[in-house]
Design a protein around this motif. Structure first.
Motif, PDB file in Angstrom:
ATOM      1  N   ASN A 309       0.854  -1.241  -0.036  1.00  0.00           N
ATOM      2  CA  ASN A 309       0.163   0.225  -0.085  1.00  0.00           C
ATOM      3  C   ASN A 309       0.988   1.125  -0.069  1.00  0.00           C
ATOM      4  N   ASN A 310       0.956   2.055  -1.141  1.00  0.00           N
ATOM      5  CA  ASN A 310       1.870   3.033  -1.290  1.00  0.00           C
ATOM      6  C   ASN A 310       1.470   4.080  -0.556  1.00  0.00           C
ATOM      7  N   GLU A 311       0.135   4.179   0.188  1.00  0.00           N
ATOM      8  CA  GLU A 311      -0.288   5.464   0.968  1.00  0.00           C
ATOM      9  C   GLU A 311      -0.019   5.072   2.528  1.00  0.00           C
ATOM     10  N   LYS A 312       0.515   3.964   2.815  1.00  0.00           N
ATOM     11  CA  LYS A 312       1.101   3.722   4.263  1.00  0.00           C
ATOM     12  C   LYS A 312       2.611   3.822   4.191  1.00  0.00           C
ATOM     13  N   GLU A 313       3.060   4.401   5.411  1.00  0.00           N
ATOM     14  CA  GLU A 313       4.460   4.266   5.789  1.00  0.00           C
ATOM     15  C   GLU A 313       4.806   2.900   6.013  1.00  0.00           C
ATOM     16  N   PRO A 314       6.190   2.469   5.603  1.00  0.00           N
ATOM     17  CA  PRO A 314       7.054   3.135   4.940  1.00  0.00           C
ATOM     18  C   PRO A 314       7.140   3.035   3.459  1.00  0.00           C
ATOM     19  N   PHE A 315       5.909   2.521   3.080  1.00  0.00           N
ATOM     20  CA  PHE A 315       5.747   1.778   1.439  1.00  0.00           C
ATOM     21  C   PHE A 315       5.532   3.106   0.632  1.00  0.00           C
ATOM     22  N   ASP A 316       5.453   4.075   1.044  1.00  0.00           N
ATOM     23  CA  ASP A 316       5.451   5.594   0.330  1.00  0.00           C
ATOM     24  C   ASP A 316       6.748   5.997   0.044  1.00  0.00           C
ATOM     25  N   ASN A 317       7.916   5.242   0.373  1.00  0.00           N
ATOM     26  CA  ASN A 317       9.037   5.478   0.314  1.00  0.00           C
ATOM     27  C   ASN A 317       9.827   4.794  -0.842  1.00  0.00           C
ATOM     28  N   ILE A 456      -8.279   4.032  -8.215  1.00  0.00           N
ATOM     29  CA  ILE A 456      -8.064   3.805  -6.932  1.00  0.00           C
ATOM     30  C   ILE A 456      -9.550   3.742  -6.162  1.00  0.00           C
ATOM     31  N   ASN A 457      -9.352   2.524  -5.178  1.00  0.00           N
ATOM     32  CA  ASN A 457     -10.646   1.929  -4.518  1.00  0.00           C
ATOM     33  C   ASN A 457     -11.295   1.029  -5.736  1.00  0.00           C
ATOM     34  N   ALA A 458     -10.635   0.780  -6.672  1.00  0.00           N
ATOM     35  CA  ALA A 458     -11.157  -0.307  -7.598  1.00  0.00           C
ATOM     36  C   ALA A 458      -9.982  -1.379  -7.637  1.00  0.00           C
ATOM     37  N   SER A 459      -9.591  -1.367  -9.155  1.00  0.00           N
ATOM     38  CA  SER A 459      -8.316  -1.982  -9.417  1.00  0.00           C
ATOM     39  C   SER A 459      -7.058  -1.705  -9.382  1.00  0.00           C
ATOM     40  N   ASN A 460      -6.767  -0.437  -9.054  1.00  0.00           N
ATOM     41  CA  ASN A 460      -5.547   0.346  -8.662  1.00  0.00           C
ATOM     42  C   ASN A 460      -5.290   0.142  -7.344  1.00  0.00           C
ATOM     43  N   LYS A 461      -4.854  -1.269  -6.979  1.00  0.00           N
ATOM     44  CA  LYS A 461      -4.536  -1.539  -5.457  1.00  0.00           C
ATOM     45  C   LYS A 461      -3.365  -0.926  -4.906  1.00  0.00           C
ATOM     46  N   THR A 462      -2.081  -0.477  -5.758  1.00  0.00           N
ATOM     47  CA  THR A 462      -1.087   0.115  -5.311  1.00  0.00           C
ATOM     48  C   THR A 462      -1.519   1.522  -4.599  1.00  0.00           C
ATOM     49  N   ARG A 463      -2.601   1.998  -5.172  1.00  0.00           N
ATOM     50  CA  ARG A 463      -3.078   3.114  -4.956  1.00  0.00           C
ATOM     51  C   ARG A 463      -2.170   4.447  -5.638  1.00  0.00           C
TER      52      ARG A 463
END
Length: 537
Positions: A309-317, A456-463
Motif C-alpha cells: 500500500n503506497n499510501e502507508k508508511e514506509p511503503f510511500d518511500n 483507486i478504490n477499485a483495481s488500482n490497489k497500489t493506490r
C-alpha cells in the motif's frame, strides 16, 4: 529453463497479440471453426497415441463437472473484476465483441460495424448493427435499447470502470443499429466491449433494479440454475442460443468450489470431477503420467506480484519499495509456488504485451536491496508487512518472500482470506501487502486497471496517483498506429520500473487438466476457455 520459457512467451506474443490497425470500415469476420489458440493444444492433440487412451471412469455425457479454487465474488457482470467471476459470466452472457483464440476482438452480438468521424473531427462514431432474433434467457429479444442501457449502466459501476471509459456516449439509430462515440480514435474500444463488464443485459431488468447476482439474465449459451455458496453452482444449456454453430454440446454444467489443490487432483483421479481449471503445479507430473487425464499448459500474459500500500508508511518511500523488489528471489518463488511452471517477472508490466520494457526494473539483487534499506535510513524491524494470500499458490509464494525479506531485516506475516473478502479489502486499501495479479489482453487495459488514478478504490490497489502515467495511458488509448502506441507504452513501462509501485513476481503458465475423453478443450494466453464448445468423445 527460464530462458527457454521466456522465449516461448515472446514467440506466443508475436503470433497472437499483435494489435490490428483499425481502418475506416470493418465488418469483422468470425474466426474459423478449425482455428486453434496460439500456445495451447486441443485435448485430441495432447498425446500422440490419443486413440489408444484407456477408457476412464463412466461418464454422464449430459453433464460436465468443473472444479475451481476460487468462488466467484458475484454472478453480476458488473459486480466484480475477478477472473473467477469472468469464468461464469462467459457462460451466461455475451458481449458485442469477444476475443478469439489469438486474443483479437471479433464480433459476437454485432453483425457488422463501420467507423466514422464527427463533423468537428473530435470524436469517432462507431456505427454497429446487431444480429437479428437474439433472445435473452427470459425470452425477450435483444435490441439497441438493451445495448444502450447496458453500456450506460456499466459506466456507473466502479468494479469495471477500467473497461467503460472508452465509451463517451451511445445513441440509438433503430431497433438493431446504434452508435458508440469515442473521444477521437480509440485503440481500446473493441477490447473493452469484449470485457465481461460490458456484456449485454435486458434494459427492462436494468431499469427495474434487478439483482443480477441472484437473477443473472443474459443471452449466453448457459442459463443459471442455482448457487450453493461455498460448494457449487449449476447451469443448464440455453436451448434458444442464437448461434447454432456454437450452441452448447453438453447440457448441464456443475461448477464445484474446491480450494485445496490436492483435493482437486484427487477428485479428478477418482472421477468425481471432469475438469480442473487451476491445476496445482505440485500435481503436474503425476497427472501427466496418468493415461486417463489430459493436461493443458499455456504460457500466459497474467502478471503476478506482491503489492504494498503506497499510501502507508514506509511503503510511500521509494527506497523501501526498491529494497523489497530487489530482495525477492523470483526463481525460488517459481520453483516453490509453481513447481517451475512460469517465468520470472522482468518488469512492472507484463512481458509479451505491446509496450513492455525491462529497462530500470529492480531484479533480484540482495546487495542492492541492502543498499536501498541503508538509503532509507530506518529500522527494518519496525516495518509491519502483513501479506494477504487467497489461495495455496499465493501462500507458497509468500513463504519464499518471508524468507527473502528476513535477509534485509524485515519480518513479514502471512494471512489467509477468501477471494471475495480479499478483493473487497484490497480494493478499499485495507492492507499493507497482498499477493495478487492481473490478467488482461492488451497493455492499455493493463495500465488503466492497475495504475490509473481513476481506479483507486477499485483495481488500482497500489493506490498509485501519478499524473504522468495517467497522461501516457490517455495518449496510448487514442494511438491507433501500433508503433506510436508501442513507444508511448514503453515510456510508461520505464517510469513504472523506476517507481517500483509493487514487487512483480512471475508470469505463470496456465495449467488445466481434464478427463482424456473430454474433447475440443483449449485455453488462450489470457486464460479463457469455452465450455459450450466442449464435447464428450
Amino acid at each position: 529453463m527460464f530462458k527457454t520459457k521466456r522465449t516461448l512467451l515472446i514467440m506466443l506474443v508475436i503470433l497472437s497479440l499483435a494489435v490490428s490497425i483499425i481502418g475506416c470500415s470493418n465488418s469483422g469476420k468470425e474466426e474459423s471453426s478449425s482455428a486453434q489458440p496460439a500456445g495451447s493444444e486441443s485435448s485430441s492433440g495432447e498425446k500422440a497415441a490419443s486413440d489408444n487412451v484407456k477408457a476412464g471412469p463412466a461418464i454422464d455425457k449430459d453433464t460436465v463437472v468443473i472444479a475451481t479454487a476460487d468462488e466467484t465474488p458475484s454472478l453480476s457482470a458488473t459486480g466484480h473484476n475477478a477472473v473467477a467471476g469472468d469464468y461464469v459470466n462467459q457462460l451466461m452472457y455475451n458481449g458485442l465483441f469477444r476475443l478469439d483464440n489469438n486474443l483479437n476482438p471479433i464480433p459476437e452480438l454485432v453483425k457488422e460495424y463501420t467507423i466514422e468521424e464527427d463533423a468537428n473531427g473530435e470524436k469517432s462514431i462507431w456505427v454497429m448493427t446487431l444480429k437479428e432474433g437474439v433472445k435473452f434467457h427470459d425470452g425477450s429479444v435483444l435490441t439497441s435499447d438493451d445495448v444502450i442501457a447496458t453500456l450506460l449502466d456499466a459506466k456507473t459501476k466502479p468494479e469495471v470502470r477500467t473497461y467503460t471509459t472508452s465509451v463517451v456516449d451511445v445513441e440509438k439509430v433503430n431497433d438493431l443499429t446504434f452508435k458508440i462515440y469515442t473521444d477521437g480514435a480509440s485503440s481500446a474500444l473493441l477490447y473493452d466491449l469484449s470485457h465481461h463488464g460490458n456484456m449485454i443485459r435486458p434494459k427492462a431488468l436494468i431499469d427495474a433494479g434487478n439483482d443480477f447476482n441472484t437473477n443473472p439474465i443474459g443471452t449466453g449459451a448457459y442459463k443459471f440454475v442455482e448457487w450453493t455458496r461455498g460448494e457449487e453452482l449449476k447451469f443448464t444449456a440455453n436451448e434458444e442460443y442464437f448461434d447454432p454453430n456454437r450452441a452448447p454440446k453438453i447440457k448441464n454444467i456443475v461448477w464445484k468450489i474446491i480450494p485445496e489443490g490436492s483435493s482437486r487432483t484427487i477428485a479428478l483421479e477418482s472421477g468425481e470431477i471432469d475438469y480442473i481449471i487451476e491445476l496445482d503445479s505440485t500435481s503436474l507430473d503425476s497427472l501427466k503420467a496418468n493415461p486417463d487425464v489430459s493436461v493443458l499448459e499455456v504460457p500466459s500474459v497474467s502478471h503476478n506480484w506482491l503489492t504494498v500500500n503506497n499510501e502507508k508508511e514506509p511503503f510511500d518511500n521509494l527506497d523501501v519499495r526498491k529494497a523489497l523488489c530487489s530482495a525477492i528471489n523470483r526463481a525460488d518463488v517459481i520453483t516453490v509456488a509453481l513447481n517451475g511452471a512460469g517465468i520470472p517477472a522482468g518488469g512492472q508490466t507484463p512481458e509479451g504485451l505491446l509496450g513492455f520494457s525491462p529497462e530500470g526494473f529492480d531484479n533480484y539483487d540482495l546487495e542492492a536491496a541492502k543498499a536501498h534499506m541503508a538509503a532509507w535510513g530506518g529500522d527494518p524491524s519496525t516495518i509491519k508487512l502483513d501479506i494477504i494470500c487467497s489461495n495455496d499458490t499465493k501462500r507458497r509464494a509468500g513463504e519464499v518472500i518471508q524468507a527473502n525479506l528476513k535477509e534485509i531485516g524485515i519480518e513479514a506475516n502471512l494471512s489467509s482470506m477468501d477471494l471475495a473478502t480479499y478483493l473487497s479489502e484490497t480494493a478499499a486499501g485495507n492492507f499493507t501487502g497482498f499477493i495478487g495479479g492481473y490478467t488482461t489482453n492488451d497493455m492499455v487495459s493493463f495500465l488503466k486497471g492497475v495504475y490509473h488514478s481513476e481506479n483507486i478504490n477499485a483495481s488500482n490497489k497500489t493506490r498509485t496517483n501519478n499524473p504522468e502515467i495517467d497522461e501516457l495511458i490517455g495518449k496510448a488509448s487514442k494511438a491507433v498506429d501500433q508503433e506510436e502506441r508501442r513507444l508511448i507504452l514503453e515510456e510508461a513501462s520505464k517510469i513504472l520500473n523506476q517507481e517500483a509501485y509493487q514487487m512483480p513476481l512471475y508470469q505463470n503458465y496456465i495449467i488445466s487438466a481434464h478427463k482424456a475423453n473430454l474433447d475440443n478443450t483449449f485455453i488462450t494466453a489470457g486464460g479463457s476457455f469455452r465450455v459450450q464448445e466442449w464435447s464428450w468423445k
